[in-house]
Design an enzyme around this catalytic site. Structure first.
Site, PDB file in Angstrom:
ATOM      1  N   ARG A  86       0.817  -1.227   0.000  1.00 57.56           N
ATOM      2  CA  ARG A  86       0.000   0.000   0.000  1.00 57.56           C
ATOM      3  C   ARG A  86       0.846   1.270   0.000  1.00 57.56           C
ATOM      4  O   ARG A  86       0.456   2.287  -0.545  1.00 57.56           O
ATOM      5  CB  ARG A  86      -0.921   0.014   1.230  1.00 57.56           C
ATOM      6  CG  ARG A  86      -2.046  -0.993   1.162  1.00 57.56           C
ATOM      7  CD  ARG A  86      -2.714  -1.094   2.512  1.00 57.56           C
ATOM      8  NE  ARG A  86      -1.708  -1.363   3.556  1.00 57.56           N
ATOM      9  CZ  ARG A  86      -1.969  -1.457   4.841  1.00 57.56           C
ATOM     10  NH1 ARG A  86      -3.187  -1.302   5.267  1.00 57.56           N
ATOM     11  NH2 ARG A  86      -1.012  -1.713   5.705  1.00 57.56           N
ATOM     12  N   LYS A 112       3.502 -18.993   5.318  1.00 59.37           N
ATOM     13  CA  LYS A 112       2.812 -19.465   6.514  1.00 59.37           C
ATOM     14  C   LYS A 112       2.355 -18.252   7.317  1.00 59.37           C
ATOM     15  O   LYS A 112       2.939 -17.180   7.134  1.00 59.37           O
ATOM     16  CB  LYS A 112       3.716 -20.385   7.311  1.00 59.37           C
ATOM     17  CG  LYS A 112       4.680 -19.653   8.254  1.00 59.37           C
ATOM     18  CD  LYS A 112       5.327 -20.602   9.237  1.00 59.37           C
ATOM     19  CE  LYS A 112       5.737 -19.879  10.479  1.00 59.37           C
ATOM     20  NZ  LYS A 112       6.406 -20.625  11.490  1.00 59.37           N
ATOM     21  N   ASP A 169       7.122 -23.854   3.063  1.00 57.87           N
ATOM     22  CA  ASP A 169       7.618 -24.176   4.399  1.00 57.87           C
ATOM     23  C   ASP A 169       9.128 -24.136   4.235  1.00 57.87           C
ATOM     24  O   ASP A 169       9.713 -25.035   3.624  1.00 57.87           O
ATOM     25  CB  ASP A 169       7.167 -25.575   4.840  1.00 57.87           C
ATOM     26  CG  ASP A 169       7.602 -25.853   6.269  1.00 57.87           C
ATOM     27  OD1 ASP A 169       8.714 -25.458   6.641  1.00 57.87           O
ATOM     28  OD2 ASP A 169       6.819 -26.451   7.027  1.00 57.87           O
ATOM     29  N   HIS A 170       9.756 -23.067   4.748  1.00 55.46           N
ATOM     30  CA  HIS A 170      11.166 -22.865   4.385  1.00 55.46           C
ATOM     31  C   HIS A 170      12.073 -23.983   4.891  1.00 55.46           C
ATOM     32  O   HIS A 170      13.167 -24.169   4.385  1.00 55.46           O
ATOM     33  CB  HIS A 170      11.676 -21.482   4.816  1.00 55.46           C
ATOM     34  CG  HIS A 170      11.836 -21.339   6.283  1.00 55.46           C
ATOM     35  ND1 HIS A 170      10.813 -20.953   7.098  1.00 55.46           N
ATOM     36  CD2 HIS A 170      12.905 -21.527   7.090  1.00 55.46           C
ATOM     37  CE1 HIS A 170      11.248 -20.909   8.343  1.00 55.46           C
ATOM     38  NE2 HIS A 170      12.513 -21.256   8.370  1.00 55.46           N
ATOM     39  N   LYS A 227      15.806 -26.416   2.987  1.00 52.58           N
ATOM     40  CA  LYS A 227      17.142 -26.641   3.564  1.00 52.58           C
ATOM     41  C   LYS A 227      17.853 -27.758   2.827  1.00 52.58           C
ATOM     42  O   LYS A 227      17.253 -28.789   2.512  1.00 52.58           O
ATOM     43  CB  LYS A 227      17.011 -27.049   5.041  1.00 52.58           C
ATOM     44  CG  LYS A 227      16.427 -25.967   5.897  1.00 52.58           C
ATOM     45  CD  LYS A 227      17.534 -25.198   6.540  1.00 52.58           C
ATOM     46  CE  LYS A 227      17.008 -24.114   7.442  1.00 52.58           C
ATOM     47  NZ  LYS A 227      18.014 -23.104   7.715  1.00 52.58           N
ATOM     48  N   GLU A 253      15.016 -22.600  19.765  1.00 51.73           N
ATOM     49  CA  GLU A 253      15.413 -21.225  19.446  1.00 51.73           C
ATOM     50  C   GLU A 253      15.851 -20.520  20.724  1.00 51.73           C
ATOM     51  O   GLU A 253      15.337 -20.820  21.802  1.00 51.73           O
ATOM     52  CB  GLU A 253      14.222 -20.465  18.837  1.00 51.73           C
ATOM     53  CG  GLU A 253      13.718 -21.052  17.533  1.00 51.73           C
ATOM     54  CD  GLU A 253      12.493 -20.309  17.025  1.00 51.73           C
ATOM     55  OE1 GLU A 253      12.631 -19.501  16.117  1.00 51.73           O
ATOM     56  OE2 GLU A 253      11.396 -20.543  17.567  1.00 51.73           O
ATOM     57  N   ASP A 275       2.494 -22.734  15.534  1.00 43.81           N
ATOM     58  CA  ASP A 275       3.530 -21.976  14.840  1.00 43.81           C
ATOM     59  C   ASP A 275       4.640 -22.887  14.293  1.00 43.81           C
ATOM     60  O   ASP A 275       5.242 -22.572  13.263  1.00 43.81           O
ATOM     61  CB  ASP A 275       4.134 -20.955  15.832  1.00 43.81           C
ATOM     62  CG  ASP A 275       5.006 -19.927  15.141  1.00 43.81           C
ATOM     63  OD1 ASP A 275       4.574 -19.399  14.105  1.00 43.81           O
ATOM     64  OD2 ASP A 275       6.117 -19.641  15.631  1.00 43.81           O
ATOM     65  N   HIS A 330       6.460 -27.073  10.403  1.00 45.85           N
ATOM     66  CA  HIS A 330       7.871 -27.437  10.254  1.00 45.85           C
ATOM     67  C   HIS A 330       8.202 -28.833  10.810  1.00 45.85           C
ATOM     68  O   HIS A 330       8.792 -29.661  10.126  1.00 45.85           O
ATOM     69  CB  HIS A 330       8.772 -26.412  10.945  1.00 45.85           C
ATOM     70  CG  HIS A 330       8.546 -25.003  10.491  1.00 45.85           C
ATOM     71  ND1 HIS A 330       8.426 -24.667   9.169  1.00 45.85           N
ATOM     72  CD2 HIS A 330       8.413 -23.846  11.178  1.00 45.85           C
ATOM     73  CE1 HIS A 330       8.233 -23.349   9.071  1.00 45.85           C
ATOM     74  NE2 HIS A 330       8.212 -22.838  10.270  1.00 45.85           N
ATOM     75  N   LYS A 381      11.013 -21.622  22.537  1.00 45.56           N
ATOM     76  CA  LYS A 381      11.703 -20.326  22.495  1.00 45.56           C
ATOM     77  C   LYS A 381      12.570 -20.199  23.738  1.00 45.56           C
ATOM     78  O   LYS A 381      12.289 -20.828  24.757  1.00 45.56           O
ATOM     79  CB  LYS A 381      10.673 -19.185  22.530  1.00 45.56           C
ATOM     80  CG  LYS A 381       9.630 -19.269  21.435  1.00 45.56           C
ATOM     81  CD  LYS A 381      10.131 -18.617  20.193  1.00 45.56           C
ATOM     82  CE  LYS A 381       9.083 -18.597  19.111  1.00 45.56           C
ATOM     83  NZ  LYS A 381       9.667 -18.379  17.791  1.00 45.56           N
TER      84      LYS A 381
END
Ligand code: NAP
Length: 485
Positions: free
Chosen positions: A51, A148, A177-178, A182, A216, A235, A240, A331
């Site tokens: 935008r 996603k 889905d990254h 890989k 992570e 998530d 994944h 996390k």
């Protein structure tokens, strides 16, 4: 090792959400790297859309800044960057408005492959797809890339699929889905299906269990209020970890063909057992003096959303009936690490009992950091001291084996080039995503109904104690996140 770069056919890529975080950090730098590698034809076009009212020059300036920040110095050279940004232009379009579409129609070429990348909120997927169709911009050789999250449950995923299906055929839709981009993930298939060594052992007879970890160190700060509506299960696990589980567990497809491969993944999802409450552990990180707690990050002091989840998952088929898959993701954990560990069984009888015994083999497939694999094997410790046994890794770190780390392309580079090549192998099919939600929904519904409180865990830890117990009670233990056994 010299990598072979085969240029793709010329294309027009329209990037919706071109001013957003993902476009800046991943998509535009990845396109630049492929351009630098000589894979993007000189006459390809990248058209940014959002935008914001930007001129072409302002957009190009933003791209230069993104390249500066996210591309390694070795690949940043002035003339190549100039030539790349020359390929880029910008059109202001509101997904729900009427302005900009005719400009976009004249900016794309009929004879080039047209790819529309929706790097925007999923609520805009349907409106954008409809506008492309209504304005006659999309055609038979158009491809659509969506990010996603693909839904928040089965119902919303079905709606998204239906919205896209109203304007595009399934063979035109690329759900990213990254993790699937890989290098290691594709190597998992190569190792399994291009070598005679592993496949005969790849079953419940020889494999004790499989562990899949995506840990992570970051918290949810910054996007806490969004994350609080999602949680680790939606998530990370539904997409994944599910994809990693499928590639580890699936049967060999007849050919390395997109639909044959996705058929096999779908069969795995459909064979997953329901997960009882005692096989799920959820956690939330606590404050640690310096860093805020999950609830503070999420700005919700009563939040019941998990920043960590661990599950024991059974697969009801001949290959895996008695081999559990343990999944965990969280996390603010001790280390950033994504890996699959295939833990083989002990030898049936050890002739070396007095000498330390042999340890069970494990194949570790590392997605990050240091993409690669290692196979732990028991050997004799060198020296004249008798038959002392040690466990050593047969290491294949791709950066060491195949060239500098910088040579391993980012997952987005491969995936975007696959879109242009028209290869859907590494993308999720609509029925796969729906089946994954159909398995995930009852697990989430059950804890929401019980109003389960996640267990608190310390930041920089391996998650709540209860997650360790999930394996201890089965006489097993998680692999040490610091890389030990
Ligand atoms: P973001 O930073 O909020 O960017 C959103 C983009 O959408 C901006 O370019 C925004 O630009 C544009 N936009 C918003 N409303 C629009 C409208 N009505 N019409 C046209 N454009 C509109 O989000 P992001 O982090 O880049 O994420 C984009 C998508 O990728 C999301 O679905 C996200 O879940 C997914 N994703 C992101 C990451 C990541 O690391 N960031 C990772 C995986 C998946 P204007 O405000 O100028 O319109």
């Amino acid at each position: 090792m010299v990598s072979r770069t085969i240029p793709v056919e010329t294309f027009d890529l329209v990037l919706f959400g071109a001013t957003g975080d993902l476009a800046r950090r991943k998509i535009l730098p990845s396109l630049y790297r492929r351009f630098h590698a000589g894979q993007v034809p000189e006459d390809a076009r990248i058209i940014g859309a959002a935008r914001s009212d930007l001129t072409d020059d302002a957009f190009r300036k933003d791209i230069r800044a993104a390249i500066d920040e996210f591309v390694s110095k070795a690949k940043r050279d002035g003339p190549t960057i100039d030539a790349f940004v020359e390929r880029c232009s910008y059109i202001a379009i509101d997904a729900k408005g009427d302005g900009g579409w005719s400009e976009l129609k004249s900016a794309v070429r009929d004879e080039a492959i047209k790819a529309f990348y929706f790097s925007v909120a999923p609520s805009l997927f349907g409106p954008l797809a409809a506008k492309l169709r209504e304005n006659g911009i999309a055609c038979e050789n158009s491809r659509l890339v969506v990010e996603k999250p693909f839904g928040t449950d089965l119902e919303t995923a079905k709606t998204l699929n239906a919205d896209l299906a109203a304007s595009f055929d399934e063979h035109q839709i690329y759900r990213i889905d990254h993790f699937l981009g890989k290098e290691t993930v594709q190597n998992l298939m190569a190792v399994r299906f291009a070598n005679v060594l592993f496949e005969p052992l790849w079953n419940e007879r020889y494999i004790d269990h499989v562990q899949i970890t995506v840990a992570e160190t970051v918290g949810v700060g910054g996007r806490g209020s969004y994350y609080d509506t999602s949680g680790a299960m939606r998530d990370m696990v539904q997409n994944h970890l599910m994809q990693l589980l499928c590639l580890t567990a699936m049967e060999p497809p007849t050919r390395f063909d997109p639909d044959m491969l996705r058929d096999e993944k779908l069969k795995v999802i459909k064979a997953l057992d329901p997960v009882p409450a005692e096989d799920v552990v959820r956690g939330q990180y606590k404050a640690d003096g310096k860093e805020p707690s999950y609830r503070e990050d999420a700005e919700n002091e009563d939040s019941l959303t998990e920043s960590f989840v661990a599950l024991k998952v059974g697969i009801s088929n001949w290959r895996w009936k008695h081999t559990p898959f343990y999944l965990r993701t969280g996390k603010r954990m001790t280390r950033r690490l994504s890996e699959i560990v295939v833990q083989f069984k002990e030898t049936p009888h050890s002739i070396f009992e007095r000498d330390g015994g042999s340890k069970a083999n494990a194949l570790t497939i590392r997605l990050q950091p240091d993409e690669g694999m290692d196979l732990s094997v028991t050997i004799k410790e060198p020296g004249p001291g008798g038959m002392r046994l040690v466990n050593v890794p047969l290491d294949m770190t791709f950066a060491d084996a195949l060239g500098a780390e910088d040579e391993i392309p980012d997952a987005y580079e491969r995936l975007i080039m696959d879109v242009i090549r028209g290869n859907q192998t590494l993308f999720m099919r609509g029925d796969e995503v729906e089946a994954a939600w159909a398995w995930t929904d009852p697990i989430i519904d059950a804890w929401e109904e019980r109003r389960d409180r996640p267990h608190a865990y310390a930041q920089g830890s391996v998650g709540p104690e209860e997650a360790l117990m999930l394996l201890h009670r089965d006489g097993r233990r998680w692999r040490d996140l610091e890389g030990g056994s």
